[in-house]
Design a protein around this motif. Structure first.
Motif, mmCIF file in Angstrom:
data_model
loop_
_atom_site.group_PDB
_atom_site.id
_atom_site.type_symbol
_atom_site.label_atom_id
_atom_site.label_comp_id
_atom_site.label_asym_id
_atom_site.label_seq_id
_atom_site.Cartn_x
_atom_site.Cartn_y
_atom_site.Cartn_z
ATOM 1 N N UNK A 278 -2.959 4.951 2.088
ATOM 2 C CA UNK A 278 -3.044 4.803 3.699
ATOM 3 C C UNK A 278 -3.565 6.075 4.284
ATOM 4 N N UNK A 279 -3.189 7.402 4.008
ATOM 5 C CA UNK A 279 -3.826 8.489 4.199
ATOM 6 C C UNK A 279 -5.095 8.688 3.858
ATOM 7 N N UNK A 280 -5.412 8.296 2.574
ATOM 8 C CA UNK A 280 -6.968 8.438 2.018
ATOM 9 C C UNK A 280 -7.840 7.366 2.495
ATOM 10 N N UNK A 281 -7.310 6.319 3.262
ATOM 11 C CA UNK A 281 -8.188 5.446 3.787
ATOM 12 C C UNK A 281 -8.526 4.378 2.835
ATOM 13 N N UNK A 282 -7.820 4.429 1.453
ATOM 14 C CA UNK A 282 -8.285 3.170 0.638
ATOM 15 C C UNK A 282 -6.982 2.378 0.428
ATOM 16 N N UNK B 132 0.891 -1.210 -0.100
ATOM 17 C CA UNK B 132 0.015 -0.012 0.021
ATOM 18 C C UNK B 132 1.061 1.059 0.105
ATOM 19 N N UNK B 133 0.455 2.277 -0.690
ATOM 20 C CA UNK B 133 1.231 3.491 -1.190
ATOM 21 C C UNK B 133 0.792 4.379 0.162
ATOM 22 N N UNK B 134 1.762 5.345 0.524
ATOM 23 C CA UNK B 134 1.184 6.216 1.634
ATOM 24 C C UNK B 134 -0.093 6.915 1.379
ATOM 25 N N UNK B 135 -0.052 7.404 0.030
ATOM 26 C CA UNK B 135 -1.320 8.028 -0.259
ATOM 27 C C UNK B 135 -2.563 7.432 0.034
#
Length: 92
Positions: free
Chosen positions: A20-24, A15-18
């Motif tokens: 994780x931060x977006x919840x997807x 999973x990318x950082x984006x």
């Protein structure tokens, strides 16, 4: 984790950082990773040595391998002096 350094990846994660931060996205634990690998490997019976060698290449502990084996209900079968693992549907 703290306010200055944020967080660090620890272990396997595709999973990318984006994401994780977006919840997807999804986070795959070492156990989940090994479950997937066992499903791939055990399309036919495979010796226990091969399984643990592959896990070592993936930096997965023997304990995690055994948990994954239990989770996917893989079977242990002894032929001669050699132990093999297999999925229930891939009987020898």
């Amino acid at each position: 984790m703290d306010a200055k350094s944020g967080f660090q990846w620890k272990g396997y994660c595709d999973t990318t950082v984006d994401e994780v931060l977006s919840g997807s996205g999804t986070v795959q634990t070492k156990t989940m990773q090994m479950e997937d690998k066992l499903r791939e490997l055990l399309v036919q019976p495979v010796s226990v040595e091969v399984v643990f060698h592959r896990a070592k290449e993936l930096n997965i502990s023997e304990r995690t391998v055994n948990i994954a084996k239990k989770n996917i209900v893989a079977l242990s079968v002894k032929l001669g002096n050699q132990w093999y693992w297999q999925l229930p549907e891939s009987r020898m």
